[in-house]
Design an enzyme around this catalytic site. Structure first.
Site, PDB file in Angstrom:
ATOM      1  N   TRP A 125      -2.993  -2.728  -1.471  1.00 22.05           N
ATOM      2  CA  TRP A 125      -2.606  -4.115  -1.728  1.00 22.05           C
ATOM      3  C   TRP A 125      -3.421  -4.934  -0.734  1.00 22.05           C
ATOM      4  CZ3 TRP A 125      -0.012  -8.222   0.748  1.00 22.05           C
ATOM      5  CH2 TRP A 125       0.589  -9.170  -0.107  1.00 22.05           C
ATOM      6  N   LYS A 147       6.924  -4.403  -3.822  1.00 19.87           N
ATOM      7  CA  LYS A 147       8.335  -4.020  -3.688  1.00 19.87           C
ATOM      8  C   LYS A 147       8.740  -3.975  -2.234  1.00 19.87           C
ATOM      9  CE  LYS A 147      12.239  -2.408  -5.237  1.00 19.87           C
ATOM     10  NZ  LYS A 147      13.064  -3.494  -5.780  1.00 19.87           N
ATOM     11  N   ASN A 167      -2.117   2.455   5.681  1.00 24.35           N
ATOM     12  CA  ASN A 167      -1.230   1.308   5.407  1.00 24.35           C
ATOM     13  C   ASN A 167      -1.051   0.553   6.718  1.00 24.35           C
ATOM     14  OD1 ASN A 167      -0.857   2.402   2.910  1.00 24.35           O
ATOM     15  ND2 ASN A 167       1.293   2.944   3.198  1.00 24.35           N
ATOM     16  N   GLY A 168      -0.942  -0.761   6.646  1.00 17.03           N
ATOM     17  CA  GLY A 168      -0.728  -1.540   7.876  1.00 17.03           C
ATOM     18  C   GLY A 168      -1.925  -2.429   8.159  1.00 17.03           C
ATOM     19  N   CYS A 191       0.821  -1.208   0.000  1.00 17.90           N
ATOM     20  CA  CYS A 191       0.000   0.000   0.000  1.00 17.90           C
ATOM     21  C   CYS A 191       0.855   1.258   0.000  1.00 17.90           C
ATOM     22  CB  CYS A 191      -0.869   0.033   1.250  1.00 17.90           C
ATOM     23  SG  CYS A 191      -1.912  -1.395   1.433  1.00 17.90           S
ATOM     24  N   ARG A 225       5.566  -0.242  -5.999  1.00 15.91           N
ATOM     25  CA  ARG A 225       5.522  -1.012  -4.757  1.00 15.91           C
ATOM     26  C   ARG A 225       4.567  -2.194  -4.851  1.00 15.91           C
ATOM     27  NH1 ARG A 225       6.988   2.132  -0.081  1.00 15.91           N
ATOM     28  NH2 ARG A 225       5.420   1.012   1.085  1.00 15.91           N
ATOM     29  N   HIS A 283      19.268 -36.120  -4.093  1.00 18.56           N
ATOM     30  CA  HIS A 283      18.401 -36.511  -2.974  1.00 18.56           C
ATOM     31  C   HIS A 283      16.953 -36.100  -3.208  1.00 18.56           C
ATOM     32  CE1 HIS A 283      21.907 -37.730  -0.735  1.00 18.56           C
ATOM     33  NE2 HIS A 283      22.473 -36.544  -0.968  1.00 18.56           N
ATOM     34  N   GLU A 299      18.773 -17.503  -6.127  1.00 15.04           N
ATOM     35  CA  GLU A 299      18.332 -16.190  -6.629  1.00 15.04           C
ATOM     36  C   GLU A 299      17.866 -16.296  -8.091  1.00 15.04           C
ATOM     37  OE1 GLU A 299      17.419 -13.462  -5.591  1.00 15.04           O
ATOM     38  OE2 GLU A 299      17.722 -11.986  -7.169  1.00 15.04           O
ATOM     39  N   GLU A 353       9.417 -15.087  -9.997  1.00 14.52           N
ATOM     40  CA  GLU A 353       8.794 -13.769  -9.790  1.00 14.52           C
ATOM     41  C   GLU A 353       8.386 -13.127 -11.108  1.00 14.52           C
ATOM     42  OE1 GLU A 353      10.919 -11.377  -6.217  1.00 14.52           O
ATOM     43  OE2 GLU A 353      12.270 -11.946  -7.815  1.00 14.52           O
ATOM     44  N   LYS A 400      14.131 -15.282  -9.315  1.00  9.60           N
ATOM     45  CA  LYS A 400      13.867 -14.299 -10.368  1.00  9.60           C
ATOM     46  C   LYS A 400      12.921 -14.886 -11.419  1.00  9.60           C
ATOM     47  CE  LYS A 400      15.572 -10.677  -9.151  1.00  9.60           C
ATOM     48  NZ  LYS A 400      15.025 -11.116  -7.889  1.00  9.60           N
TER      49      LYS A 400
HETATM   50  C1  G6P Z   1       9.775  -8.224  -1.619  1.00 10.68           C
HETATM   51  C2  G6P Z   1      10.395  -7.825  -2.950  1.00 10.68           C
HETATM   52  C3  G6P Z   1      11.729  -8.540  -3.139  1.00 10.68           C
HETATM   53  C4  G6P Z   1      12.636  -8.247  -1.953  1.00 10.68           C
HETATM   54  C5  G6P Z   1      11.975  -8.609  -0.619  1.00 10.68           C
HETATM   55  C6  G6P Z   1      12.778  -8.102   0.567  1.00 10.68           C
HETATM   56  O1  G6P Z   1       9.389  -9.555  -1.655  1.00 10.68           O
HETATM   57  O2  G6P Z   1       9.519  -8.164  -4.010  1.00 10.68           O
HETATM   58  O3  G6P Z   1      12.354  -8.090  -4.327  1.00 10.68           O
HETATM   59  O4  G6P Z   1      13.811  -8.987  -2.089  1.00 10.68           O
HETATM   60  O5  G6P Z   1      10.685  -7.998  -0.541  1.00 10.68           O
HETATM   61  O6  G6P Z   1      12.755  -6.696   0.550  1.00 10.68           O
HETATM   62  P1  G6P Z   1      13.837  -5.763   1.190  1.00 10.68           P
HETATM   63  O7  G6P Z   1      13.371  -4.381   0.851  1.00 10.68           O
HETATM   64  O8  G6P Z   1      13.804  -6.008   2.673  1.00 10.68           O
HETATM   65  O9  G6P Z   1      15.154  -6.088   0.612  1.00 10.68           O
END
Ligand code: G6P
Length: 608
Positions: free
Chosen positions: A74, A603, A100-101, A2, A27, A504, A481, A488, A485
């Site tokens: 959100w 984000k 927000n929250g 949000c 975000r 395994h 990672e 995502e 990616k």
């Molecule tokens: C969300 C984002 C990721 C990020 C994660 C941690 O899931 O989509 O890209 O790695 O949060 O966020 P931070 O701001 O704590 O690195």
């Protein structure tokens, strides 16, 4: 997640608020809304989907009032719908509020308010705040907000307006950021500094349990229990250009291509060549405690967690610290072994991730030295740690983290160098690391030249339903990672595995339709990774390998090859991650995904 923007000033609020919401789109959100205080006819509009949808309504019908609040939502409580989108109003349609929250005791509050005759329209937790403020309102909005929020459990960043005071906006926070922006005859507030950048560089960070009242060009702050707070503005050094896409079709691609500069910025001024050591100004105030630490726990989420995993390998290689890496969301539920000499490092791009914040608060409570590695200047985590280092990656807009990750890896290596050189890491070994780090920007530039080839690989493989990524030691977190990616951005099911663990379990999945991306650099693990690749080959699995430039030995063992320059094995992850980011990006684009704002993701995740 949000986002909040609020404005009171001397120009039509609608333009500023819509522009602010667009700055917050990155975000992640599913609906949006706006309220404009306009003396004769206050205006409310809400829409599901993109801000562009709200914008269309606003241009058609919104008045030119000079104060208002806006929100991107959100969904947590109640599905994305117009009625659940913010702003929410009280029964008398006089008070409007964005939030927000999460209000944890909203059911109890709602029941009490309903018994007192309030009627609810949405399924949200937020709406109780509008009614609760209404119930406490006796002509003074800040006082009503204070009284209402004293009854609330949970987290909030709010902005509220009342039609009796059309030029005032009241904001408050607990656990969810609110930043004030103060200019000449204008005042703004937002949950994210990027929505303020165009208007002013003078900001004020609201602290938890504080309420601020904004009028054009001025503000006052009190605590929730009405003690007045005196706080000056801070000047923030914005880089607005970095918020524009330029000629790139997506922020993600732009940010992948910004990595050479991101690594340069992470290194700038932080290397002492004469002593082969790192200089990290942000850690100087705690340097003695840090250099005496025996035990380091790294906490983080998402991509930052994988940076932490890699940080563990690097720290263990260059120092004699015992290092643990923990998901922030799990950290609080473990029986923690925090003792004298334990330091906790929170890694976060946004500096606002709720789980990471909760973990660092817990560590602080238990007496650990708490450090931060954060990108966003002035964010909550930076203000709650004892000391820290900024990653200086610049504003990252794409939801999936790219350049922040490479910056984090660079700084973790510098931290390891700092600690290692105070112990038994030799001058020569220190120098070797520095040399390798300083070559990284140009080496990434070389890798980026292969973007066209990586796109062709994406064309070949993007219709696979599954993908496996494997690597060992320093390349294991990169396998994780790479898989994250692809999940995502392209919504392709992918798993990252330690190559040795493949036999395994995951090997049962391998067939000609289940490709593997193997990180097979010519390092100490090379022979063992090649054996694992042979096991895949024997099951007719397709293999793309990332290997060291000049390695011609993989031959028919692989279907496709991507080369990266030779470097120190602890620094190599800074290179190998780049083709994986590009691969995910092109798969996402080819499959028609919204790569900058993937579905369901945000984000900055400000709920636990
Ligand atoms: C969300 C984002 C990721 C990020 C994660 C941690 O899931 O989509 O890209 O790695 O949060 O966020 P931070 O701001 O704590 O690195």
């Amino acid at each position: 997640m949000c986002g909040i923007v609020a404005y009171t000033g001397n120009q039509p609020a609608k333009e500023i608020l819509i522009e602010g919401l667009k700055r917050l789109e990155y975000r992640g959100y599913d609906s949006s809304g706006i309220f404009i205080a306009n003396n004769s006819s206050p205006y409310l509009a809400r829409a599901v989907g993109k801000v562009a949808e709200l914008e269309r309504q606003v241009w058609n019908s919104a008045p030119d009032g000079a104060a208002g609040i806006a929100h991107t939502r959100w969904a947590t409580h109640g599905k994305p719908s117009e009625v659940n989108a913010h702003p929410h109003a009280d029964c008398g349609s006089k008070l409007y509020l964005v939030h927000n929250g999460i209000i944890e005791n909203y059911l109890l509050l709602k029941k009490r308010l309903q018994e007192a005759g309030h009627t609810f329209k949405s399924q949200t937790d937020t709406e109780v705040l509008a009614h609760l403020i209404e119930a406490n309102y006796q002509g003074n909005l800040p006082a009503a907000v204070q009284k209402a929020l004293m009854q609330v459990q949970g987290t909030f960043g709010i902005a509220a307006m009342h039609i009796d005071h059309p030029e005032s906006i009241v904001v408050a926070r607990r656990g969810s950021p609110i930043i004030l922006g103060i200019g000449e005859k204008v005042s703004l507030a937002a949950s994210d500094a990027s929505a303020l950048a165009q208007h002013t560089d003078k900001v004020v960070f609201l602290e938890d349990n504080e309420v601020a009242t904004l009028e054009p060009g001025k503000f006052t702050i009190t605590t929730l229990d009405n003690r007045s707070v005196s706080r000056g503005t801070t000047n923030l050094d914005w880089n607005i250009e970095s918020m524009d896409r330029g000629s790139f079709p997506h922020y993600m691609l732009k940010e992948i291509f910004e990595q050479p500069e991101a690594v340069e910025n992470a290194l700038r001024g932080r290397v002492n060549h004469a002593e082969a050591v790192a200089k990290l100004g942000g850690l100087e105030s705690v340097q003695d405690r840090l250099l005496q630490a025996r035990h380091l726990i790294i906490v983080s989420c998402g991509t930052s967690y994988y940076a932490g995993l890699l940080g563990r390998y690097v720290m263990e290689t260059l120092t004699d610290l015992t290092v643990e890496t923990e998901l922030a969301s799990e950290f609080r539920y473990r029986k923690l072994n925090i003792r004298q000499g334990t330091a906790v490092l929170a890694i976060s791009q946004s500096g606002e991730t709720a789980d990471t914040l909760a973990a660092l608060r817990e560590a602080k409570r238990k007496g650990a030295l708490v450090l931060g590695l954060v990108n966003v200047v002035g964010s909550t985590i930076t203000r709650e740690t004892h000391a820290g280092v900024y990653s200086h990656a610049g504003i990252e807009v794409g939801v999936a983290s790219t350049k922040s990750f490479t910056s984090q890896l660079t700084i973790l290596t510098l931290m390891a160098l700092l600690i290692g050189r105070s112990r038994d890491l030799s001058y020569e070994d220190g120098h070797e690391i520095i040399r390798a780090l300083e070559q990284v920007p140009d080496q990434i530039r070389e890798i980026l030249k292969q973007a066209g080839k990586i796109r062709e690989l994406a064309e070949k493989y993007c219709h696979s339903d599954h993908f496996l990524f494997v690597g060992r030691k320093f390349q294991y977190p990169i396998a994780l990672e790479g898989a994250l990616k692809l999940k995502e951005i392209a919504y392709i099911h992918s798993e990252g595995y330690a190559a040795g663990e493949m036999k395994h379990g995951p090997i049962a999945l391998i067939d000609p339709k289940f490709p593997t991306l193997a990180l097979a650099l010519e390092d100490a693990s090379y022979e063992r990774v090649v054996s694992n690749m042979q096991e895949i080959r024997a099951r007719e699995g397709k293999i793309i390998a990332i290997t060291t430039e000049g390695n011609t030995k993989l031959g028919s063992l692989v279907d496709d090859l991507i080369y990266v320059p030779r470097t120190h094995e602890a620094v190599a992850p800074l290179l190998t991650v780049v083709p994986l980011q590009l691969f995910a990006y092109y798969c996402g684009v080819l499959l028609g995904r919204d790569v900058d704002k993937p579905r369901n993701l945000a984000k900055s995740v400000t709920v636990e």
